[in-house]
Enzyme design. Structure first.
Site, PDB file in Angstrom:
ATOM      1  N   ARG A  71      -4.026   7.435   4.001  1.00 36.99           N
ATOM      2  CA  ARG A  71      -3.197   7.275   2.762  1.00 36.99           C
ATOM      3  C   ARG A  71      -2.007   6.333   3.383  1.00 36.99           C
ATOM      4  NH1 ARG A  71      -3.730   7.211  -2.391  1.00 36.99           N
ATOM      5  NH2 ARG A  71      -4.298   9.244  -2.405  1.00 36.99           N
ATOM      6  N   ARG A  97     -14.232   3.068   3.371  1.00 40.53           N
ATOM      7  CA  ARG A  97     -12.882   3.506   3.911  1.00 40.53           C
ATOM      8  C   ARG A  97     -12.955   5.101   4.479  1.00 40.53           C
ATOM      9  NH1 ARG A  97      -8.705   5.422  -0.889  1.00 40.53           N
ATOM     10  NH2 ARG A  97      -9.910   6.619  -2.096  1.00 40.53           N
ATOM     11  N   HIS A 167      -6.297  -3.087  -0.080  1.00 40.80           N
ATOM     12  CA  HIS A 167      -5.526  -2.293  -0.841  1.00 40.80           C
ATOM     13  C   HIS A 167      -4.205  -1.934   0.020  1.00 40.80           C
ATOM     14  CE1 HIS A 167      -3.982   1.091  -2.986  1.00 40.80           C
ATOM     15  NE2 HIS A 167      -5.102   1.623  -3.684  1.00 40.80           N
ATOM     16  N   ASP A 211       0.350   0.591 -12.709  1.00 39.83           N
ATOM     17  CA  ASP A 211      -0.970   0.518 -12.230  1.00 39.83           C
ATOM     18  C   ASP A 211      -1.805  -0.512 -13.061  1.00 39.83           C
ATOM     19  OD1 ASP A 211      -3.645   0.867 -10.949  1.00 39.83           O
ATOM     20  OD2 ASP A 211      -3.991   3.147 -11.714  1.00 39.83           O
ATOM     21  N   GLU A 270      -2.381  -5.348  -4.164  1.00 39.15           N
ATOM     22  CA  GLU A 270      -3.619  -5.474  -3.481  1.00 39.15           C
ATOM     23  C   GLU A 270      -4.507  -6.727  -3.650  1.00 39.15           C
ATOM     24  OE1 GLU A 270      -5.446  -1.713  -5.026  1.00 39.15           O
ATOM     25  OE2 GLU A 270      -3.343  -0.999  -5.090  1.00 39.15           O
TER      26      GLU A 270
END
Ligand code: BG6
Length: 296
Positions: A71, A97, A167, A211, A270
């Site tokens: 994270r 990832r 990201h 978002d 991103e």
């Protein structure tokens, strides 16, 4: 690990460290700045230009374990973004990832920057959903700026549709004083409002959970922290979308790998090719998604 990586190590320039959770990572020290990349996910967790504060944000609650995403820093979402469109049981943001990448080569460039190349190819059960002939290469170049080039290569006989995202989580002093410039008047899909299309009025400011997927081929955005803590320039190419994300209060609390109060110190901008901006890659073709991060 030391033995298999030793051909790529360069004293004081490319060094192998035992990272958090005992995961191997490489510290790249170029003229002007350094970065740390975990082989797990080809995940950059640190970019530190000389004499400056860390540019990337990391959660103090992050997992560092095989099979779990890190994270913060720069996760690589590949070859899908968010939940898988056909199988919600697949991991969010794809497989890249979650897996260890291999080192292809390393070098000190003539201008003192350091370059590292990593590669990833689906294997085992992943090939049920991603052709094993689709592979990814990541090139990192570290100096006063950090450059990432994510290259997707189709070695198979058929076209492949994929999504990707670098990201990036950026560290800011105080989110309430942050604005993101360069996306003014741009159409975005609001992921928190049924993906409705809206138009960005003025610079982005964070006043609630955010978002959004911006239809953004623009080559440059800047994150400005008006407290003077930072001004970060993000330049990109090969990317049709920019995703902007901050989880705000409730979502931060709901995520076990994100500290409850950490949302005030970060925002994600991103570099992406997602949703209607996904890429169709013909056989024997490659796509490059490039990102350059620097302090202004
Ligand atoms: C963002 C998405 O890119 O990533 C958000 O737009 C998502 O919807 C966020 O919540 C974090 O995703 P994850 O899988 O790392 O928790």
């Amino acid at each position: 690990m030391q033995n298999s990586l030793s051909p790529f190590l360069i004293p004081e320039r490319v060094e192998l460290l035992s990272g958090e959770g005992g995961l191997p990572c490489l510290r790249l020290t170029g003229d002007g700045g350094r970065a740390t990349v975990y082989l797990h996910g080809a995940h950059v967790t640190e970019f530190l230009p000389d004499g400056q504060a860390p540019v990337l944000w990391m959660s103090r609650a992050s997992h560092f374990a095989p099979g779990k995403p890190i994270r913060g820093g720069i996760p690589i979402c590949w070859p899908w973004f968010g939940p898988h469109s056909a199988d919600a049981a697949r991991p969010a943001h794809g497989i890249a990832r979650l897996r260890e990448w291999s080192v292809l080569d390393s070098a000190v460039l003539h201008d003192g920057r350091v370059r590292l190349r990593l590669s990833f190819q689906p294997e085992g059960p992943e090939t049920d959903i991603v052709p094993p002939t689709l592979r990814a290469e990541m090139t990192l170049t570290v100096g006063r700026s950090l450059e990432l080039q994510l290259c997707t290569i189709n070695d198979g006989p058929d076209p492949v549709v994929f999504e990707d995202a670098l990201h990036s989580y950026f560290a800011v002093g105080d989110l309430s004083a942050v604005s993101v410039h360069g996306l003014e008047d741009t159409v975005y899909a609001d992921s928190l409002d049924k993906r409705r299309s809206k138009v960005q009025q003025g610079p982005i400011r964070f006043t609630a959970e955010t978002d959004r997927v911006y239809a953004d081929p623009a080559p440059r955005t800047e994150i400005v922290d008006e407290t003077g803590a930072c001004r970060i320039r993000i330049e990109k190419s090969g990317s049709s979308k920019t995703v902007v994300w901050n989880p705000w209060i409730a979502k931060s609390k709901a995520m076990p790998d994100f500290g409850d109060d950490e949302w005030t110190g970060m925002c994600c901008v991103e570099t992406a090719n997602v949703r209607d901006g996904r890429v169709t890659l013909l056989p024997a073709n490659r796509h490059e998604t490039r990102l350059r991060i620097s302090l202004v």
